[in-house]
Design a protein around this motif. Structure first.
Motif, PDB file in Angstrom:
ATOM      1  N   LEU A 109      88.678 -12.921  15.151  1.00  0.00           N
ATOM      2  CA  LEU A 109      88.089 -14.053  15.876  1.00  0.00           C
ATOM      3  C   LEU A 109      89.160 -15.094  16.183  1.00  0.00           C
ATOM      4  O   LEU A 109      89.212 -15.650  17.285  1.00  0.00           O
ATOM      5  CB  LEU A 109      86.962 -14.680  15.055  1.00  0.00           C
ATOM      6  N   ALA A 135      86.384  -7.767  15.528  1.00  0.00           N
ATOM      7  CA  ALA A 135      85.569  -8.741  14.796  1.00  0.00           C
ATOM      8  C   ALA A 135      84.117  -8.299  14.718  1.00  0.00           C
ATOM      9  O   ALA A 135      83.407  -8.587  13.747  1.00  0.00           O
ATOM     10  CB  ALA A 135      85.664 -10.115  15.462  1.00  0.00           C
ATOM     11  N   GLN A 193      82.055 -13.985  21.693  1.00  0.00           N
ATOM     12  CA  GLN A 193      82.739 -14.425  20.478  1.00  0.00           C
ATOM     13  C   GLN A 193      81.821 -15.308  19.632  1.00  0.00           C
ATOM     14  O   GLN A 193      81.722 -15.136  18.408  1.00  0.00           O
ATOM     15  CB  GLN A 193      84.010 -15.192  20.844  1.00  0.00           C
ATOM     16  N   SER A 194      81.136 -16.244  20.280  1.00  0.00           N
ATOM     17  CA  SER A 194      80.217 -17.121  19.554  1.00  0.00           C
ATOM     18  C   SER A 194      79.085 -16.327  18.925  1.00  0.00           C
ATOM     19  O   SER A 194      78.717 -16.562  17.757  1.00  0.00           O
ATOM     20  CB  SER A 194      79.649 -18.188  20.498  1.00  0.00           C
ATOM     21  N   TYR A 236      88.464 -21.007  16.802  1.00  0.00           N
ATOM     22  CA  TYR A 236      88.332 -20.137  15.630  1.00  0.00           C
ATOM     23  C   TYR A 236      89.634 -20.002  14.849  1.00  0.00           C
ATOM     24  O   TYR A 236      89.628 -19.436  13.752  1.00  0.00           O
ATOM     25  CB  TYR A 236      87.812 -18.762  16.059  1.00  0.00           C
ATOM     26  N   VAL A 256      79.433 -12.416  11.670  1.00  0.00           N
ATOM     27  CA  VAL A 256      80.480 -12.783  10.724  1.00  0.00           C
ATOM     28  C   VAL A 256      80.036 -13.885   9.773  1.00  0.00           C
ATOM     29  O   VAL A 256      80.265 -13.799   8.558  1.00  0.00           O
ATOM     30  CB  VAL A 256      81.763 -13.188  11.484  1.00  0.00           C
ATOM     31  N   HIS A 257      79.412 -14.920  10.289  1.00  0.00           N
ATOM     32  CA  HIS A 257      78.955 -16.012   9.424  1.00  0.00           C
ATOM     33  C   HIS A 257      77.984 -15.513   8.353  1.00  0.00           C
ATOM     34  O   HIS A 257      78.157 -15.828   7.157  1.00  0.00           O
ATOM     35  CB  HIS A 257      78.324 -17.119  10.275  1.00  0.00           C
ATOM     36  N   CYS A 271      79.116 -13.198  18.067  1.00  0.00           N
ATOM     37  CA  CYS A 271      79.684 -12.409  16.970  1.00  0.00           C
ATOM     38  C   CYS A 271      79.777 -13.247  15.709  1.00  0.00           C
ATOM     39  O   CYS A 271      79.423 -12.792  14.609  1.00  0.00           O
ATOM     40  CB  CYS A 271      81.062 -11.887  17.374  1.00  0.00           C
ATOM     41  N   TYR A 272      80.245 -14.465  15.849  1.00  0.00           N
ATOM     42  CA  TYR A 272      80.382 -15.334  14.673  1.00  0.00           C
ATOM     43  C   TYR A 272      79.024 -15.674  14.068  1.00  0.00           C
ATOM     44  O   TYR A 272      78.796 -15.487  12.870  1.00  0.00           O
ATOM     45  CB  TYR A 272      81.119 -16.620  15.053  1.00  0.00           C
ATOM     46  N   HIS A 273      78.101 -16.163  14.892  1.00  0.00           N
ATOM     47  CA  HIS A 273      76.832 -16.661  14.361  1.00  0.00           C
ATOM     48  C   HIS A 273      75.922 -15.535  13.864  1.00  0.00           C
ATOM     49  O   HIS A 273      75.230 -15.707  12.843  1.00  0.00           O
ATOM     50  CB  HIS A 273      76.114 -17.495  15.426  1.00  0.00           C
ATOM     51  N   VAL A 323      87.246 -12.079  10.572  1.00  0.00           N
ATOM     52  CA  VAL A 323      87.590 -13.486  10.802  1.00  0.00           C
ATOM     53  C   VAL A 323      88.962 -13.587  11.479  1.00  0.00           C
ATOM     54  O   VAL A 323      89.161 -14.368  12.412  1.00  0.00           O
ATOM     55  CB  VAL A 323      87.587 -14.267   9.473  1.00  0.00           C
TER      56      VAL A 323
END
Length: 754
Positions: free
Chosen positions: A79, A65, A133-134, A350, A141-142, A136-138, A76
């Motif tokens: 995740l 991810a 993980q959080s 996720y 990825v987001h 990575c998303y914020h 995605v």
């Protein structure tokens, strides 16, 4: 060491079992001769921790991810996979540790830790992984999704018109499904179901300063992501983040939980909503009953499912903005330790992002892969089932999923058997299968056609118990012989047998595989299967199925390695033979591809073989207790792990045997449970051409410089990078091989669509 020679490049960050990023460590020490008798191979320092090793695998999943070389929807997907993996890890592994602690177990693991020490280490490591993980998303990825025109927005970012439209949707389609459960002197604390996403709502009534806690479950039967365009005209969506968007770039999605949260006044009228926050509960899945005192295995499994629903909580995730009084209430009412509360920068789940994977955006995903017809089966027609059996009788067939179609190989084999008037019996061992299983339907059709059908359905397959119970009842309704499993053992073998009357007598057709009879996972997991008319393998399967349906266990098999009968003994013998050959100056090498290497006895045998001079390459997807690269002990051992678009699930075992290599494939890893506590089946692969195919699979994995990780002696993993060399990705190599084989068959006119 250079990148071009395929070795680990110096100076790159590594994932570590000790957490975080570490400096490279030199593991290629000069070889020195050490006798196994000089070393205490039970020393705990020679073994990695099982739980931390599994979390290291999940770190490698997270890296997919993080890696911006992957298209954003692939990121995605990983995740979501990480959430599912960690959910299962907490339910099984953390739940098991907690049970041991509660039972007062103080026995040390092979790496020298008590259950309590492991539990605390695991919680710390998992907390760090969830934080990664959080982030990575914020941070990655987001923003990448937004750049691609997919906007995951909060409710208050919507235009007024969009909010009005979603309020109408909420009132009409969501509100009727919600049930607020309040905790106060007249209402007990509500039951929180496993893995459910919930809103903690604090309210205050007029003229009353006291706060009340209510739980509102986010319904799992409504879309977790609400597509704004489905409820409001496109031109009313407005701007999302500073710049106007065209129709495609304006694609907006709002989490359902935020839609509920923003409209709670319709659920709690005439009270003040003081605060709302999301939380998620994970319960222990390690619930067991004593089979020996149970009235029946079906009753046992049904009871396990009931108990699991109310099992001990092992983790609660809350948003990092959750009020302390809510956190304290959850800890108290769910009987948690403070360490089991995980404060997170959401999303908490996720898997709720998976609807994005169905968006018609091929530019944001990996190229679609269609499993290919197998060249040996492709030209056969369904109305002539005998042709398929004649092809297997002519020569063994090796299939490799998802490169080869499951439907066009395993499905076709069972379908041919079910419609062949010469087939007398079909037997199959089913560990997991799809909820809408075509395999089961085919077996039912065979029974209707007058064929004797016997099915071994493992009711104890974790998290598939309910699905398997349903199929057991359906099979029994059709008059099919069903065995539920064996006392004290799980049946994990993946085998099928067709008994066919032919002109020269009865012939047995066998399928021995590494993967389940599951058409959906066969598109995602890499698995191997051998079709053979070898009478020795067939008679071994007859014995194995008689054990499933009878009560006596055979002590000998002609060719199959079967756990818990002879598998451990034979694998040990094969490893020791390589060690003896090395001591005698003969060619000696072991290559094993497996999902997990955990059994201390097998690890000790591998250490001894390495010390004797055997070259050992291990491709281990996940858990690995063995430490490679220890001077004088394991410097002849390399550990690799490949994490990519498919889940590596096949097991292959290669032994050099003085230049006359032996290959095996089957359902067993080198774990205590596989060798001693499960019924497993491993078959030799004797056809020279099929051995070449297995060699190509192993070569592809060991040549990968794009998705392969290499472990050092401290248990730290580093992903290889091609640098200036040509990138080699094992899954792509094997996809290309399958496409090339299909193309060759097409040129010969042998391929039909399946």
């Amino acid at each position: 060491m250079s990148e071009e020679d395929g070795s680990v490049p110096d100076g790159r960050p590594r994932l570590s079992l000790d957490g975080g990023v570490t400096d490279p460590v030199s593991v290629g020490q000069p070889t020195r001769t050490v006798s196994a008798s000089d070393v205490d191979l039970t020393d705990s320092s020679l073994y990695l921790n099982r739980e931390l090793s599994e979390l290291a695998f999940h770190e490698r999943v997270l890296h997919e991810a993080i890696d911006d070389r992957n298209p954003v929807l692939e990121r995605v997907k990983f995740l979501s996979i990480l959430t599912s993996n960690l959910d299962e890890f907490f339910m099984k592994r953390v739940g098991g540790l907690k049970q041991q602690i509660d039972a007062g177990v103080t026995e040390l693991s092979p790496d020298g830790r008590t259950p309590n020490e492991q539990w605390r280490l695991v919680l710390d490591r998992a907390r760090d992984l969830l934080d990664q993980q959080s982030a990575c998303y914020h941070e990655l990825v987001h923003p990448a999704l937004a750049d691609a025109g997919i906007h995951l927005v909060e409710y208050d970012e919507l235009t007024e018109d969009a909010q009005v439209a979603l309020r109408d949707y909420f009132e009409a389609s969501v509100l009727p499904t919600l049930t607020p459960l309040t905790f106060d002197p007249t209402h007990p604390f509500p039951f929180i179901s496993n893995l459910s996403l919930s809103l903690a709502v604090l309210t205050r009534e007029r003229d009353d300063d006291s706060l009340k806690f209510s739980r509102v479950k986010v319904p799992g039967n409504r879309p977790r992501l609400v597509r704004v365009a489905d409820h409001v005209e496109a031109d009313a969506q407005g701007e999302t983040s500073g710049e106007g968007t065209d129709e495609r770039e304006g694609e907006q999605f709002v989490p359902l939980a935020r839609v509920i949260e923003a409209n709670l006044d319709l659920l709690f009228p005439n009270v003040e909503i003081v605060d709302t926050s999301l939380f998620r509960v994970t319960r222990n899945a390690e619930v067991r009953r004593n089979e020996e005192v149970a009235e029946g295995l079906i009753d046992t499994i049904e009871d396990v499912l009931r108990q699991r629903r109310f099992a001990t909580v092992v983790r609660v995730e809350v948003e990092d903005s959750t009020p302390k009084r809510v956190c304290d209430l959850l800890v108290e009412q769910l009987s948690l330790s403070p360490e089991e509360l995980f404060e997170r920068d959401g999303p908490l789940d996720y898997t709720g992002l998976t609807p994005l994977l169905d968006l018609p955006r091929p530019d944001l995903a990996l190229d679609n892969w269609r499993p290919q017809p197998h060249p040996r089966f492709a030209g056969l027609t369904a109305d002539e089932p005998g042709e398929l059996f004649a092809e297997i009788a002519r020569k063994d067939v090796l299939v490799h999923h998802p490169y080869h179609s499951f439907t066009g190989t395993v499905g076709r084999f069972l379908e041919a058997a079910s419609n062949d008037p010469h087939v007398l019996a079909i037997k199959a061992a089913i560990y997991r299968t799809a909820p809408d299983s075509e395999v089961i339907e085919t077996l039912i059709e065979a029974a209707k056609n007058g064929i004797q059908v016997a099915v071994m359905v493992e009711l104890k397959a974790r998290f598939d118990e309910e699905n398997n119970l349903r199929w057991v009842r359906r099979l029994e309704e059709e008059g099919i012989h069903v065995a539920y499993g064996t006392l004290g053992l799980k049946t994990h073998s993946k085998t099928a047998l067709v008994v066919r009357e032919e002109s020269d007598g009865v012939r047995l057709y066998s399928h021995v595989a590494t993967g389940n009879y599951h058409s959906q996972t066969a598109k995602l997991y890499t698995d191997l299967g051998l079709f053979t008319a070898d009478p020795d393998v067939g008679h071994d399967l007859v014995r194995l199925f008689n054990y499933f349906t009878g009560h006596s266990r055979h002590d000998t098999y002609r060719k199959l390695l079967v756990a818990p009968t002879n598998l451990r003994e034979e694998m040990t013998r094969l490893v020791r033979r390589e060690a003896e050959n090395a001591r005698d100056g003969k060619p000696a090498r072991i290559v094993a591809k497996l999902n997990a290497l955990e059994d201390p006895e097998m690890i000790r045998e591998l250490y001894k073989a390495s010390m004797a001079g055997v070259e050992i390459d291990l491709v281990v997807r996940g858990i690995c207790r063995l430490r490679p690269g220890i001077e004088g002990i394991s410097e002849n051992i390399t550990i690799s792990s490949v994490v990519g678009r498919f889940l590596e699930h096949s097991r292959i075992y290669y032994f050099e045997n003085e230049g006359d290599p032996e290959y095996y494939l089957g359902s067993a890893d080198w774990m205590v449970r596989n060798l001693d506590r499960r019924v497993e089946a491993v078959t030799p692969v004797e056809d020279p051409e099929l051995r070449v195919e297995l060699e190509a699979v192993l070569d592809a994995l060991l040549s990968d410089n794009r998705k392969r990780w290499v472990m050092d002696s401290e248990g730290r993993y580093e992903q290889l990078r091609p640098g200036d060399a040509e990138a080699v990705e094992a899954h792509r190599v094997l996809m290309d091989r399958a496409l090339a084989a299909t193309h060759r068959a097409e040129l010969l006119g042998d391929v039909d669509d399946d």
